[in-house]
Design a protein around this motif. Structure first.
Motif, PDB file in Angstrom:
ATOM      1  N   VAL A   1       0.814  -1.214   0.000  1.00 19.20           N
ATOM      2  CA  VAL A   1       0.000   0.000   0.000  1.00 19.20           C
ATOM      3  C   VAL A   1       0.855   1.275   0.000  1.00 19.20           C
ATOM      4  O   VAL A   1       0.317   2.376   0.109  1.00 19.20           O
ATOM      5  CB  VAL A   1      -0.978   0.048   1.204  1.00 19.20           C
ATOM      6  N   SER A   2       2.158   1.121  -0.122  1.00 17.49           N
ATOM      7  CA  SER A   2       3.004   2.315  -0.043  1.00 17.49           C
ATOM      8  C   SER A   2       3.464   2.776  -1.424  1.00 17.49           C
ATOM      9  O   SER A   2       3.368   2.057  -2.413  1.00 17.49           O
ATOM     10  CB  SER A   2       4.223   2.053   0.846  1.00 17.49           C
ATOM     11  N   GLU A   3       3.991   3.972  -1.455  1.00 21.34           N
ATOM     12  CA  GLU A   3       4.505   4.578  -2.693  1.00 21.34           C
ATOM     13  C   GLU A   3       5.928   4.125  -3.005  1.00 21.34           C
ATOM     14  O   GLU A   3       6.560   4.653  -3.903  1.00 21.34           O
ATOM     15  CB  GLU A   3       4.504   6.113  -2.549  1.00 21.34           C
ATOM     16  N   HIS A   4       6.431   3.191  -2.219  1.00 23.51           N
ATOM     17  CA  HIS A   4       7.818   2.729  -2.416  1.00 23.51           C
ATOM     18  C   HIS A   4       7.841   1.224  -2.628  1.00 23.51           C
ATOM     19  O   HIS A   4       6.984   0.523  -2.116  1.00 23.51           O
ATOM     20  CB  HIS A   4       8.662   3.088  -1.188  1.00 23.51           C
ATOM     21  N   PRO A   5       8.859   0.734  -3.353  1.00 19.39           N
ATOM     22  CA  PRO A   5       8.988  -0.716  -3.502  1.00 19.39           C
ATOM     23  C   PRO A   5       9.208  -1.346  -2.122  1.00 19.39           C
ATOM     24  O   PRO A   5       9.832  -0.722  -1.255  1.00 19.39           O
ATOM     25  CB  PRO A   5      10.237  -0.890  -4.382  1.00 19.39           C
TER      26      PRO A   5
ATOM     27  N   ASP B   1      10.709 -16.144 -11.107  1.00 25.02           N
ATOM     28  CA  ASP B   1      10.142 -14.815 -11.249  1.00 25.02           C
ATOM     29  C   ASP B   1      11.151 -13.923 -10.534  1.00 25.02           C
ATOM     30  O   ASP B   1      11.520 -14.184  -9.385  1.00 25.02           O
ATOM     31  CB  ASP B   1       8.771 -14.845 -10.549  1.00 25.02           C
ATOM     32  N   ALA B   2      11.630 -12.894 -11.229  1.00 29.58           N
ATOM     33  CA  ALA B   2      12.705 -12.074 -10.683  1.00 29.58           C
ATOM     34  C   ALA B   2      12.337 -11.427  -9.354  1.00 29.58           C
ATOM     35  O   ALA B   2      13.209 -11.092  -8.555  1.00 29.58           O
ATOM     36  CB  ALA B   2      13.083 -10.987 -11.690  1.00 29.58           C
TER      37      ALA B   2
ATOM     38  N   VAL C   1       9.194 -11.846  -1.156  1.00 27.47           N
ATOM     39  CA  VAL C   1       8.434 -11.310  -2.280  1.00 27.47           C
ATOM     40  C   VAL C   1       8.740  -9.821  -2.381  1.00 27.47           C
ATOM     41  O   VAL C   1       8.643  -9.095  -1.389  1.00 27.47           O
ATOM     42  CB  VAL C   1       6.911 -11.484  -2.064  1.00 27.47           C
ATOM     43  N   GLN C   2       9.104  -9.376  -3.586  1.00 26.17           N
ATOM     44  CA  GLN C   2       9.350  -7.944  -3.809  1.00 26.17           C
ATOM     45  C   GLN C   2       8.172  -7.389  -4.609  1.00 26.17           C
ATOM     46  O   GLN C   2       7.759  -7.987  -5.597  1.00 26.17           O
ATOM     47  CB  GLN C   2      10.652  -7.762  -4.566  1.00 26.17           C
TER      48      GLN C   2
ATOM     49  N   LEU D   1       2.387   0.551  -4.727  1.00 22.16           N
ATOM     50  CA  LEU D   1       0.960   0.372  -4.972  1.00 22.16           C
ATOM     51  C   LEU D   1       0.665  -0.790  -5.924  1.00 22.16           C
ATOM     52  O   LEU D   1      -0.163  -0.680  -6.817  1.00 22.16           O
ATOM     53  CB  LEU D   1       0.339   1.670  -5.513  1.00 22.16           C
ATOM     54  N   GLU D   2       1.360  -1.893  -5.704  1.00 25.81           N
ATOM     55  CA  GLU D   2       1.087  -3.076  -6.526  1.00 25.81           C
ATOM     56  C   GLU D   2       0.633  -4.237  -5.663  1.00 25.81           C
ATOM     57  O   GLU D   2       0.869  -4.253  -4.456  1.00 25.81           O
ATOM     58  CB  GLU D   2       2.352  -3.482  -7.300  1.00 25.81           C
ATOM     59  N   PHE D   3      -0.018  -5.194  -6.304  1.00 29.42           N
ATOM     60  CA  PHE D   3      -0.363  -6.414  -5.573  1.00 29.42           C
ATOM     61  C   PHE D   3      -0.014  -7.626  -6.421  1.00 29.42           C
ATOM     62  O   PHE D   3       0.092  -7.533  -7.645  1.00 29.42           O
ATOM     63  CB  PHE D   3      -1.833  -6.428  -5.170  1.00 29.42           C
ATOM     64  N   ARG D   4       0.209  -8.759  -5.763  1.00 27.65           N
ATOM     65  CA  ARG D   4       0.526 -10.014  -6.458  1.00 27.65           C
ATOM     66  C   ARG D   4      -0.395 -11.113  -5.960  1.00 27.65           C
ATOM     67  O   ARG D   4      -0.715 -11.164  -4.772  1.00 27.65           O
ATOM     68  CB  ARG D   4       1.977 -10.456  -6.126  1.00 27.65           C
TER      69      ARG D   4
END
Ligand code: GLC
Length: 537
Positions: free
Chosen positions: A492-496, A512-513, A524-525, A529-532
């Motif tokens: 949920v953050s703006e950072h990786p 998967d890289a 898991v990286q 704001l992404e989800f897997r």
């Protein structure tokens, strides 16, 4: 046990009949218009339509002020049109539930007109008090509009009780005739073919001295009676979806032991999804999910991002409410009662990443997702309109004048609420036709997520386990069913971010890289704001 718990893997879609599609050029959406657009809903991949009240009504509360439960509002069509809508929907594999306000009627309902007459035998169909001071512990819900839950009626020479607008007197469920009459209303619509009901405002059916008049045992007993009746008379696959805006323990009580409502909205989780985005941590979501008790196997939460009401902040602390208002409703005009009267896309500043992230949560947290019409194309709102009208504007089908909602020859003044005019959200900017044609659109993204979710029944019916780790910008959980298991990780953050999940050692194949598999667990990286969603062995 219902033979077919279809609602546990279904996606629901709320659409306002007045705002969806006008088939006859009077500027008001109608049932025939919905029939014209069933093809769209089938294409989108939803399973069940939720129809807010379509009954005859003075429309002083968007139709939640019913004056005849056995009718269709003449603007929308007829009971015969409704039968056709149900039939056409069913032929496309779409179910339909009706929104039934059973707590109150309009003051224009013949029951109330009769009840207020001096000496009326129907007086006790509603709740009266000479002094208007009874039940002082009950809160006022429409705080911006009402100062009391009692209103003086000069004809009856008494005060009547109302939990919402003063023109919506509460029915008196202590009178057994009321409960019977409401069951007959349900039978009427179930006979016509409805697949169930959203039961509006159910926590407030009964009143008792010395209580806050919510969630009373008598209310649960009546709802169990409704369930028994429907199961016995209609077999097991009609659904009851409670609207009980309560804290998790009280909300879960509406499932009974699997013998009350099949579904209830999870109101408390909703604002916490927005809080997570603003605070860039998931602690509030984790806390509320941990506070949510397990529910009977045949029951299901309904989860949602937005609906036809204000984004309610009743189920947060005072401090969190101030925070939400500061972040998401800095202009006073966008605040209403204890909430925010804005649509999803403007709330997140039209940020596609935030929209995808919120939908990613909606489609994987425990419960059945409930979409609100127009959010799938990123529709805007209009806070210059009163009450909640600004989030109830016409669906934008194409970029033409009136957005394809009604014929372009129709006088704009007849279209109410008017079509959104704000630059970023005008029909030219957000419409179904353009987005259907664009593979990269939000609409096509939502559609493909719905298709993916359909292949993951564990998201609807599976177990839910939050994984412990030390990065609170990431929510990580596993949905499992039989031999299937999916890891969901949401940043949920703006950072990786990276999370180290010891319990998943050996359960994911590298390849998967962004995944690092080491003997101590899985790393898991995830980007900002992404989800897997990752399949586990
Ligand atoms: C429910 C509805 C809302 C309505 C209220 C009173 O909360 O969602 O729109 O105003 O009940 O009927």
């Amino acid at each position: 046990m219902p033979p077919n718990p279809w609602y546990r893997t279904a996606t629901f879609y709320e659409l306002l009949p007045r705002a969806f599609r006008d088939s006859n050029g009077d500027g008001v959406g109608d049932l025939a218009g919905i029939i014209e657009r069933l093809e769209y809903l089938e294409w989108l991949g939803v399973d069940c339509i939720w129809l807010p009240p379509f009954f005859d009504s003075p429309l002083r509360d968007g139709g939640y002020d019913v004056s005849d439960y056995l009718s269709v509002h003449p603007d929308l069509g007829t009971v015969e049109d409704m039968a056709q809508l149900l039939d056409a929907g069913h032929r496309r594999g779409l179910r339909v539930i009706a929104d039934l306000p059973i707590n109150h009627t309009s003051d224009a309902h013949p029951w109330f007109r009769e009840a207020r007459m001096p000496g009326s035998p129907m007086r006790n169909w509603y709740v009266w008090d000479e002094t208007g001071s009874r039940y002082p512990e009950a809160r006022i819900i429409f705080l911006d509009y009402e100062a009391s839950n009692w209103t003086w009626d000069p004809v009856a020479e008494a005060n009547y009780w109302h939990r919402f607008y003063h023109h919506q007197p509460d029915l008196n469920y202590d009178n057994p005739e009321v409960g019977e009459a409401v069951l007959d209303v349900m039978r009427f619509w179930l006979d016509l073919g409805f697949d169930g009901f959203r039961l509006d405002a159910v926590p407030y059916l009964y009143e008792r001295d010395g209580t806050n008049c919510e969630n009373l045992p008598e209310t649960h007993a009546y709802l169990k009676r409704v369930r028994r009746t429907i199961d016995e008379e209609y077999g097991g696959d009609r659904v009851l979806l409670a609207e009980a805006n309560q804290w998790p323990i009280d909300a879960a009580a509406y499932f009974g032991d699997g013998d009350e409502c099949h579904m209830n909205f999870h109101f408390p989780v909703m604002p916490r999804l927005y809080m997570a985005l603003a605070r860039e941590h998931v602690r509030d979501i984790v806390k509320i999910l941990r506070d949510t008790p397990p529910i009977p196997e045949t029951c299901q939460w309904g989860i949602f991002l937005r609906n036809h009401d204000e984004l309610t902040l009743e189920m947060v602390t005072d401090e969190d409410r101030e925070f939400m208002w500061d972040v998401y409703a800095p202009e006073p005009a966008s605040r209403l009662n204890l909430g925010i009267r804005r649509r999803l896309t403007p709330l997140v500043g039209n940020d596609r990443r935030a929209l995808e992230l919120l939908h990613g949560l909606l489609f994987s947290l425990p419960g059945s997702p409930i979409l609100y019409y127009g959010d799938e194309i990123g529709m805007g709102d209009d806070i210059s309109l009163p009450d909640r009208d600004g989030v109830r504007t016409p669906m934008q089908w194409d970029g033409s004048l009136h957005a394809g909602f009604t014929g372009s020859g129709v006088d704009a003044a007849a279209v109410y609420p008017p079509i959104v005019a704000a630059e970023a959200y005008r029909p030219e900017q957000a419409n179904v036709a353009a987005q259907r044609a664009d593979p990269g659109s939000l609409l096509n993204w939502v559609r493909s997520m719905l298709a993916v979710r359909r292949e993951h029944p564990e998201m609807g019916r599976g177990t839910f386990e939050i994984l412990e780790h030390d990065n609170d910008a990431v929510l990580a959980f596993v949905r499992g069913m039989g031999s299937r298991a999916t890891l969901v990780a949401v940043n949920v953050s703006e950072h990786p971010q990276a999370v180290h999940l010891p319990s998943l050692a050996g359960r994911v194949e590298a390849g998967d890289a962004d995944l690092i598999v080491d003997p101590t667990g899985l790393i898991v990286q995830i980007g900002p704001l992404e989800f897997r969603w990752l399949r586990l062995s």
